[in-house]
Scaffold this active site. Sequence first.
Site, short mmCIF file in Angstrom:
data_model
loop_
_atom_site.label_atom_id
_atom_site.label_comp_id
_atom_site.label_asym_id
_atom_site.label_seq_id
_atom_site.Cartn_x
_atom_site.Cartn_y
_atom_site.Cartn_z
N ASP A 122 0.81 -1.23 0.00
CA ASP A 122 0.00 0.00 0.00
C ASP A 122 0.84 1.27 0.00
O ASP A 122 0.44 2.29 0.56
CB ASP A 122 -0.97 0.02 1.21
CG ASP A 122 -1.89 -1.19 1.19
OD1 ASP A 122 -2.27 -1.63 0.10
OD2 ASP A 122 -2.21 -1.70 2.29
N LYS B 24 1.90 2.16 -5.10
CA LYS B 24 2.46 1.62 -6.35
C LYS B 24 1.54 1.93 -7.54
O LYS B 24 2.00 2.31 -8.61
CB LYS B 24 2.64 0.09 -6.25
CG LYS B 24 3.62 -0.33 -5.16
CD LYS B 24 3.65 -1.84 -4.98
CE LYS B 24 2.38 -2.42 -4.40
NZ LYS B 24 2.07 -2.01 -3.01
N GLY B 25 0.23 1.76 -7.30
CA GLY B 25 -0.74 1.96 -8.39
C GLY B 25 -0.65 3.37 -8.96
O GLY B 25 -0.62 3.55 -10.17
N ASN C 214 -5.34 -10.04 -3.72
CA ASN C 214 -4.99 -9.52 -2.39
C ASN C 214 -4.52 -8.07 -2.52
O ASN C 214 -4.57 -7.31 -1.57
CB ASN C 214 -3.92 -10.39 -1.70
CG ASN C 214 -2.73 -10.72 -2.59
OD1 ASN C 214 -2.76 -10.53 -3.80
ND2 ASN C 214 -1.68 -11.26 -1.99
N ALA C 215 -4.05 -7.71 -3.73
CA ALA C 215 -3.60 -6.34 -3.95
C ALA C 215 -4.80 -5.42 -4.14
O ALA C 215 -5.83 -5.83 -4.64
CB ALA C 215 -2.72 -6.29 -5.20
N GLY C 216 -4.61 -4.18 -3.74
CA GLY C 216 -5.60 -3.14 -4.02
C GLY C 216 -4.81 -1.91 -4.40
O GLY C 216 -4.13 -1.33 -3.56
N HIS C 217 -4.79 -1.58 -5.69
CA HIS C 217 -4.00 -0.45 -6.18
C HIS C 217 -4.95 0.67 -6.60
O HIS C 217 -5.81 0.47 -7.45
CB HIS C 217 -3.13 -0.88 -7.37
CG HIS C 217 -2.10 -1.91 -7.00
ND1 HIS C 217 -1.26 -2.50 -7.92
CD2 HIS C 217 -1.77 -2.45 -5.81
CE1 HIS C 217 -0.47 -3.36 -7.29
NE2 HIS C 217 -0.75 -3.35 -6.01
N GLN D 245 1.98 -6.02 -3.34
CA GLN D 245 2.41 -6.17 -1.95
C GLN D 245 3.69 -5.35 -1.71
O GLN D 245 3.90 -4.38 -2.41
CB GLN D 245 2.62 -7.65 -1.58
CG GLN D 245 1.33 -8.47 -1.52
CD GLN D 245 0.74 -8.84 -2.87
OE1 GLN D 245 1.44 -9.37 -3.71
NE2 GLN D 245 -0.52 -8.57 -3.06
N THR E 266 3.06 -12.61 2.53
CA THR E 266 2.19 -13.22 1.55
C THR E 266 2.91 -14.45 0.99
O THR E 266 3.95 -14.85 1.52
CB THR E 266 1.78 -12.19 0.46
OG1 THR E 266 0.77 -12.79 -0.36
CG2 THR E 266 2.96 -11.75 -0.39
N THR F 28 -7.70 -1.19 1.11
CA THR F 28 -8.53 -1.15 -0.09
C THR F 28 -9.31 -2.45 -0.26
O THR F 28 -10.44 -2.47 -0.70
CB THR F 28 -7.61 -0.98 -1.33
OG1 THR F 28 -6.70 0.06 -1.08
CG2 THR F 28 -8.38 -0.67 -2.58
N THR G 23 -9.75 -5.13 2.20
CA THR G 23 -10.51 -5.70 3.32
C THR G 23 -11.20 -4.64 4.17
O THR G 23 -11.98 -4.99 5.07
CB THR G 23 -9.57 -6.50 4.24
OG1 THR G 23 -8.53 -5.63 4.67
CG2 THR G 23 -8.96 -7.69 3.52
N ASP H 272 2.46 14.72 1.64
CA ASP H 272 1.48 15.72 2.11
C ASP H 272 0.80 15.30 3.42
O ASP H 272 0.31 16.14 4.16
CB ASP H 272 0.40 15.93 1.03
CG ASP H 272 -0.25 14.62 0.62
OD1 ASP H 272 0.47 13.74 0.11
OD2 ASP H 272 -1.47 14.45 0.84
N GLY I 272 -0.06 14.09 -3.30
CA GLY I 272 -1.52 13.95 -3.28
C GLY I 272 -1.89 12.77 -4.15
O GLY I 272 -1.07 12.32 -4.96
#
Length: 424
Positions: free
Chosen positions: A13, A16-17, A38-41, A216, A231, A291, A293, A325, A403
């Site tokens: 988290d 990366k996205g 499992n990822a949330g980007h 991850q 993981t 993101t 869970t 920020d 941001g």
Amino acid sequence: MPVTLVVGAQWGDEGKGRIVDYLAAGADGVARFGGGANAGHTVRVGDKTYKLRIVPSGVIAGVTCIIGPGTVVSPAALVKELSDLEGAGVDTSRVWLSDLAHLILPYHIELDRASERARGDVKIGTTGNGIGPAYGDRVARVGVRAGDLRDERAWRAALAARCAALAGSGVSVDDGAIASELASQAKLLLPHIRDTVELINDLLRSGKRIIAEGAQGSMLDVGLGTYPFVTSSVTVAGGAGAGLGIGPTRIDSVVGVVKAYATRVGGGPFPSELDDSTGQRLREIGGEVGTVTGRPRRCGWLDLAALRYAVDINGMTHLAMTKLDVLDSFDRIGVCTSYKSPPEISVPFAIAQGAACETTFLTGWKASIGGARSWEDLPAAARDYVAFVERHLSIPISYVSVGPERSQIIVRANAPLRIPASVR
Ligand code: GDP
Ligand code: IMO
Ligand code: MG
């Protein structure tokens, strides 16, 4: 050597996205090399927010997207993600799933939950997406791959055999229901399934630029992370070659994404954790909620001891620092510079044994930096903070994100890739 590799430098988290989304505008493709849903980007463009799970973040910029052989993919999650993206007006026709990627099936999710229950008080705190059991099946050579979906009779037989084996070991699975769901998911996914190994190597041969997108974070790597609170995939740079079917010689830069502070979601040791009102403040200002869970993320000061290790194990050439920020309102900002632990112990063991941080405090800048677009726009104290980290790690911080929105990024002169505003 046209691959820019982007990896998480901490516990996931890191942003990366949003960094991959920025770089994708100057690339021809983005390829995910490991992990699963499992990822949330998160990618924010204007007032639109996109949450990617397994589809590479380059899909928003509209480039070729590859879900590589090293990933584990839930057909149900991918079908939903593709349909959500299409619903949000994003073209998914160039999203390709490697026929070598392994499938996450409903029994993997059951097994994931069961193994967490069996751990009692020392849960890993997995995302419950069946990641560990799916990688386990891959290694045990009993997995089902995306390419198997091309031959319905064969995958039905393989699935029945796997379900029978599970039933024999006491796991109850409804193989009929799994098969009928998979048959309808296969129809939707088959147009996206192909040989991505030749695709990516052809792109590279013709001089195209690819961004390899990590998932991850380095400290969650199955071998080099804070085992067993990790993981089940190789999350570090070394995983990109095997996870995409390319050689290491193709990679010309490794960008580690690091948050200006530290977070961790799930169980496991976290040396710089602030289990107090300061941690709470970081969580609130940083919006630190998972993101995938929805769990609150644990927060702490930046941990340079862990980060130095991450720089080494990834061979990072550059860093991208995000969420600077979030520190805008702090009078002073802590940085863990080292652990009080004997030198012969590896970093993961030192962390497991409760390494205590030596913390230094830097002066805060107490100003809003969300509008800064150049290094010179940043207050001197903010530049000092970034420079302090660079000095300690001997590595340039080439991107500074101020941001979540695509344009809220400062790109420094030493950046490996600079995207002209005209193509963004
Ligand atoms: P990833 O898994 O590494 O892609 O990171 P996540 O998307 O899970 O978490 C990063 C969160 O921080 C997302 O909600 C982003 O929108 C947000 N974010 C990314 N960069 C910045 C930044 O520079 N400032 C702020 N305030 N938020 C950011
Ligand atoms: P992105 O790509 C943060 C954590 C889980 C848990 C451990 C094992 O968004 O940075 P798993 O479900 O993988 O078996 O869970 O790893 N974890 C992440 N934490 N960001 C992620 O991905 C994560 N993916 C897994 O919370 O502690
Ligand atoms: Mg995430």
